[in-house]
Design an enzyme around this catalytic site. Structure first.
Site, PDB file in Angstrom:
ATOM      1  N   CYS A   1       0.834  -1.208   0.000  1.00 44.68           N
ATOM      2  CA  CYS A   1       0.000   0.000   0.000  1.00 44.68           C
ATOM      3  C   CYS A   1       0.872   1.262   0.000  1.00 44.68           C
ATOM      4  CB  CYS A   1      -0.915  -0.036   1.214  1.00 44.68           C
ATOM      5  SG  CYS A   1      -1.847   1.473   1.515  1.00 44.68           S
TER       6      CYS A   1
ATOM      7  N   CYS B   1      -0.057   3.918   2.582  1.00 40.02           N
ATOM      8  CA  CYS B   1       0.322   3.444   3.919  1.00 40.02           C
ATOM      9  C   CYS B   1       1.792   3.760   4.195  1.00 40.02           C
ATOM     10  CB  CYS B   1       0.101   1.944   4.047  1.00 40.02           C
ATOM     11  SG  CYS B   1      -1.601   1.400   3.843  1.00 40.02           S
TER      12      CYS B   1
END
Length: 106
Positions: A31, A34
């Site tokens: 991600c 993230c």
């Protein structure tokens, strides 16, 4: 205080039974947002010190808690107080916005 890692195994003890608020960042290695969020959370953790614990949970390595909580999109941050989820923030945000949100909730 640096961020800490939580797992399905220690979630109950480290998050639900904590005597202070815990922000759990649900994330995954693949991600991009993230990964961009991680340094801001580290800085916020240092700045807020003992007022809150900031924990990270890799949803690919730990599937039980994220499934139980209905995590469908990441990054997802959930603030727990007294063992209960009290606030959620989905997606990437600037550090100043994250810190302001967190300070207003703890």
């Amino acid at each position: 205080m640096a961020t800490v890692n939580v797992t399905d195994e220690n979630f109950k003890t480290d998050v639900l039974e904590s005597d202070k608020p815990v922000l759990v960042d649900f994330w995954a290695e693949w991600c991009g947002p993230c990964k961009r969020l991680a340094p801001a959370l580290e800085e916020i953790s240092e700045e807020l010190g003992e007022a809150v614990t900031i924990a990270k949970m890799d949803i690919m390595e730990n599937t039980g808690v994220p499934a139980d909580m209905g995590v469908q999109s990441i990054p997802l941050m959930v603030l727990f107080k007294n063992g209960e989820p009290v606030s959620r923030k989905l997606g990437m945000a600037p550090k100043s916005e994250l810190k302001e949100w967190l300070e207003s909730e703890i």
